[in-house]
Scaffold this active site. Structure first.
Site, PDB file in Angstrom:
ATOM      1  N   LYS A 116     108.425 -28.826 124.244  1.00  0.00           N
ATOM      2  CA  LYS A 116     107.326 -28.185 124.982  1.00  0.00           C
ATOM      3  C   LYS A 116     107.104 -26.778 124.417  1.00  0.00           C
ATOM      4  O   LYS A 116     107.860 -25.854 124.680  1.00  0.00           O
ATOM      5  CB  LYS A 116     107.626 -28.064 126.480  1.00  0.00           C
ATOM      6  CG  LYS A 116     106.349 -27.703 127.231  1.00  0.00           C
ATOM      7  CD  LYS A 116     106.563 -26.983 128.515  1.00  0.00           C
ATOM      8  CE  LYS A 116     106.499 -25.500 128.444  1.00  0.00           C
ATOM      9  NZ  LYS A 116     105.259 -24.895 127.962  1.00  0.00           N
ATOM     10  N   GLU A 145     118.693 -19.370 125.933  1.00  0.00           N
ATOM     11  CA  GLU A 145     118.557 -18.141 125.134  1.00  0.00           C
ATOM     12  C   GLU A 145     117.536 -17.270 125.847  1.00  0.00           C
ATOM     13  O   GLU A 145     116.353 -17.618 125.895  1.00  0.00           O
ATOM     14  CB  GLU A 145     118.087 -18.473 123.710  1.00  0.00           C
ATOM     15  CG  GLU A 145     119.182 -19.039 122.833  1.00  0.00           C
ATOM     16  CD  GLU A 145     120.372 -18.112 122.707  1.00  0.00           C
ATOM     17  OE1 GLU A 145     120.218 -16.893 122.871  1.00  0.00           O
ATOM     18  OE2 GLU A 145     121.472 -18.626 122.475  1.00  0.00           O
ATOM     19  N   CYS A 170     113.412 -10.715 121.449  1.00  0.00           N
ATOM     20  CA  CYS A 170     114.559 -10.691 122.364  1.00  0.00           C
ATOM     21  C   CYS A 170     115.627  -9.761 121.801  1.00  0.00           C
ATOM     22  O   CYS A 170     116.396  -9.168 122.530  1.00  0.00           O
ATOM     23  CB  CYS A 170     115.106 -12.090 122.539  1.00  0.00           C
ATOM     24  SG  CYS A 170     115.451 -12.894 120.978  1.00  0.00           S
TER      25      CYS A 170
HETATM   26  P1  NAD Z   1     108.906 -17.582 129.596  1.00  0.00           P
HETATM   27  O1  NAD Z   1     110.226 -17.707 130.281  1.00  0.00           O
HETATM   28  O2  NAD Z   1     107.740 -17.145 130.381  1.00  0.00           O
HETATM   29  O3  NAD Z   1     108.481 -19.008 128.970  1.00  0.00           O
HETATM   30  C1  NAD Z   1     109.292 -19.695 128.057  1.00  0.00           C
HETATM   31  C2  NAD Z   1     108.937 -21.171 128.079  1.00  0.00           C
HETATM   32  O4  NAD Z   1     109.312 -21.713 129.353  1.00  0.00           O
HETATM   33  C3  NAD Z   1     107.445 -21.447 127.929  1.00  0.00           C
HETATM   34  O5  NAD Z   1     107.263 -22.611 127.149  1.00  0.00           O
HETATM   35  C4  NAD Z   1     107.002 -21.690 129.369  1.00  0.00           C
HETATM   36  O6  NAD Z   1     105.845 -22.476 129.483  1.00  0.00           O
HETATM   37  C5  NAD Z   1     108.212 -22.401 129.924  1.00  0.00           C
HETATM   38  N1  NAD Z   1     108.368 -22.363 131.393  1.00  0.00           N
HETATM   39  C6  NAD Z   1     107.836 -21.465 132.267  1.00  0.00           C
HETATM   40  N2  NAD Z   1     108.209 -21.796 133.522  1.00  0.00           N
HETATM   41  C7  NAD Z   1     108.997 -22.893 133.445  1.00  0.00           C
HETATM   42  C8  NAD Z   1     109.704 -23.696 134.399  1.00  0.00           C
HETATM   43  N3  NAD Z   1     109.671 -23.439 135.703  1.00  0.00           N
HETATM   44  N4  NAD Z   1     110.436 -24.731 133.954  1.00  0.00           N
HETATM   45  C9  NAD Z   1     110.501 -25.011 132.631  1.00  0.00           C
HETATM   46  N5  NAD Z   1     109.836 -24.313 131.682  1.00  0.00           N
HETATM   47  C10 NAD Z   1     109.107 -23.251 132.085  1.00  0.00           C
HETATM   48  O7  NAD Z   1     109.154 -16.660 128.328  1.00  0.00           O
HETATM   49  P2  NAD Z   1     108.076 -16.129 127.292  1.00  0.00           P
HETATM   50  O8  NAD Z   1     107.275 -15.054 127.936  1.00  0.00           O
HETATM   51  O9  NAD Z   1     107.369 -17.278 126.657  1.00  0.00           O
HETATM   52  O10 NAD Z   1     109.023 -15.485 126.163  1.00  0.00           O
HETATM   53  C11 NAD Z   1     109.524 -14.202 126.208  1.00  0.00           C
HETATM   54  C12 NAD Z   1     110.980 -14.222 126.669  1.00  0.00           C
HETATM   55  O11 NAD Z   1     111.743 -15.046 125.808  1.00  0.00           O
HETATM   56  C13 NAD Z   1     111.620 -12.846 126.581  1.00  0.00           C
HETATM   57  O12 NAD Z   1     112.365 -12.601 127.744  1.00  0.00           O
HETATM   58  C14 NAD Z   1     112.549 -12.968 125.366  1.00  0.00           C
HETATM   59  O13 NAD Z   1     113.651 -12.099 125.392  1.00  0.00           O
HETATM   60  C15 NAD Z   1     112.941 -14.394 125.441  1.00  0.00           C
HETATM   61  N6  NAD Z   1     113.407 -14.837 124.124  1.00  0.00           N
HETATM   62  C16 NAD Z   1     114.747 -14.992 123.936  1.00  0.00           C
HETATM   63  C17 NAD Z   1     115.233 -15.371 122.694  1.00  0.00           C
HETATM   64  C18 NAD Z   1     116.702 -15.534 122.446  1.00  0.00           C
HETATM   65  O14 NAD Z   1     117.046 -16.107 121.422  1.00  0.00           O
HETATM   66  N7  NAD Z   1     117.581 -15.060 123.310  1.00  0.00           N
HETATM   67  C19 NAD Z   1     114.334 -15.608 121.646  1.00  0.00           C
HETATM   68  C20 NAD Z   1     112.974 -15.454 121.876  1.00  0.00           C
HETATM   69  C21 NAD Z   1     112.516 -15.067 123.137  1.00  0.00           C
END
Ligand code: NAD
Length: 491
Positions: A183, A258, A292
């Protein structure tokens, strides 16, 4: 280079070996963050599409799990080759949809290729198929540890490094013998669907790889809750990660998470100033700070602080911000209006909390009118209790504080609910090693930019991660361990 205006986009789900519209027929608008222009609409998935994709993956798992590592390795190499062939196009779509510079977009594609090649090599390891002999204190028995694929895996990824976060999950999942439902983020589906098209071109068996696009609520949540999914590998925000973990508990499936970060770069008094400036700038402004692993807390030894700050401001003001396809641009926009407003909110709050802004803070001059641009921004004297210091901002915003001792620097860096990464800049090798060991972070770079090799590891302490990606850890995340103890036959 100008933005291409004749780009054909892939916009459908990929389920059971076919490109299909969603069962409910809805769509989601996709926007170019540099201009605010509407690019296209992609399929908005629902629980029904999730159902079809999981069913297909479950059917495919029966045969895929029995393939040899060598067979799976051939597919992984074929995917790497297909991605190589589309390198330019993938980089264009990445810049168009995410806003990152063309140079950074190409780096992402190269990371994807390297990740598939690495896991192809790991898949070929003979031990996983036959089991590894373990020495036990018995002459009558023979013990082996076998590693087997855990089943259908749900891969849920964010928008900031869409293809990279996908490859870090997909390559080990396929190498392990899992089948998958991916997804992508609803914000950046275009490079992901092009990547899916490259993967589809290698003719994996039907159902091994599925993609359902859509929102977290409509696709992510039903995927996590699904009884037929054995494992969820999620990258995204800490808040949503917690929800994923709670939902997964109902069906007791495994999760790898992550999540967010608030990481530090520690610059000691003996540091090479030019190296420090470079590492601080790239650690904070790469991908417009939407990382991140952004080292957005800059901890600098008091003696070096005035010189570092002066050079840093100069360096930040030289960064060319604009449309990723305009000549010479080094930093693009933030990914969308919501992210733009969020970062602006933190900047205003930081000023209200008494932090001193030394450069940036607003829209740079001469950027496209409707794009979501914020100039590289630096704050000094940031109170350690402020939101600016404690929260993940996810924008081009650096917070500088001085320290007097090594212990103070380590304590300031560790004073965070996150523990993803850290960077150390020092000429003293012993200090580099000592501080690296003292930091509560899953990755520490000493005198080097944020290079990430697929052979190593990725993930952090505390609220940044559950589990690790990359290296053998990334493969293990998709495997079950089976012990086989056999009584030796008498001859
Ligand atoms: P997000 O949590 O809003 O969304 C991430 C994914 O989860 C998207 O595909 C979203 O549609 C999905 N999602 C949202 N609600 C959900 C639910 N209830 N159940 C299942 N899936 C759901 O994050 P974002 O804004 O897309 O990304 C930014 C965040 O990602 C930042 O906090 C960043 O630090 C983190 N990030 C972490 C790493 C790492 O390796 N630690 C790498 C990249 C990004």
């Amino acid at each position: 280079m100008n933005a291409p205006n004749d780009t054909q986009f892939v916009t459908q789900h990929y389920i059971d070996g076919r490109w299909v519209d969603g069962a409910m027929g809805g769509t989601i608008a996709v926007v170019n963050p540099a201009t605010g222009a509407h690019l296209t609409d992609v399929a908005a998935g629902t629980a029904h599409d999730v159902e079809l994709a999981v069913a297909s993956a479950a059917r495919a798992f029966r045969a895929w799990r029995k393939t040899t590592g060598a067979e799976r390795a051939r597919y992984l190499h074929a995917i790497a080759t297909a991605v190589e062939a589309r390198r330019k196009r993938l980089a264009i779509l990445q810049s168009l949809n995410n806003g990152k510079s063309q140079q950074e977009a190409h780096m992402d594609v190269d990371d994807v290729i390297a990740t598939f090649r690495y896991y192809a090599q790991l898949a070929e390891r003979p031990d996983d198929a036959t089991g590894e002999e373990v020495s036990i204190p018995s002459t009558e028995h023979r013990a082996r540890i076998c590693r087997e694929p855990c089943g259908v895996a749900a891969l849920i990824v964010p928008w900031n490094f869409p293809m990279v976060t996908t490859a870090w999950k997909l390559a080990p999942a396929l190498a392990a013998g899992c089948t998958v439902v991916l997804k992508p983020s609803e914000i950046t589906p275009l490079p992901e669907l092009e990547l899916a098209s490259a993967i589809a071109s290698v003719s994996l068996p039907t159902g091994v790889f599925n993609v359902v696009t859509g929102t977290g609520a409509d696709v992510g949540a039903p995927l996590v809750a699904h009884q037929g999914v054995a494992k969820v590998s999620f990258t995204g925000s800490t808040g949503v990660g917690q929800t994923v973990m709670k939902t997964a508990a109902d069906t007791l499936k495994g999760v790898s998470l992550e999540l967010g970060g608030k990481s530090s770069i520690l610059v000691f008094d003996d540091a090479d100033l030019e190296l420090a400036v470079e590492l601080v700038a790239t650690g904070g402004f790469f991908n417009s700070g939407q990382m991140c692993s952004a080292t957005s807390r800059v901890l600098v030894a008091r003696e070096l602080a005035p010189a570092l700050l002066a050079r840093l401001v100069e360096r930040a003001e030289r960064i060319v911000v604009g449309d990723p396809f305009a000549p010479g641009v080094q930093m693009g926009p933030l990914v969308n209006r919501a992210q733009f407003e969020r970062v602006r909110g933190y900047i205003e709050q930081g000023i209200a909390d008494g932090a001193r802004i030394v450069t940036g803070g607003g829209r740079p001059a001469e950027v496209p009118e409707h794009g979501f641009f914020i100039a590289p921004t630096i704050f000094a004297d940031v109170p350690p209790t402020s939101a600016l210091w404690r929260d993940e901002i996810f924008g081009p915003v650096l917070c500088v504080r001085v320290f007097d001792t090594e212990q103070e620097a380590v304590a300031l860096a560790n004073d965070s609910e996150y523990g993803l990464v850290a960077t150390i800049v020092t000429a003293d090798e012993a200090r580099g090693e000592r501080v690296a060991r003292a930091l509560e972070a899953g990755v520490v770079w000493v005198n080097t930019p944020q290079l990430i090799y697929p052979q190593t590891s990725w993930g952090g302490y505390k609220r940044s991660s559950i589990g690790r990606e990359l290296g053998p850890f990334g493969l293990a995340a998709f495997q079950e361990i089976k012990q086989v103890l056999t009584r030796r036959q008498a001859n």
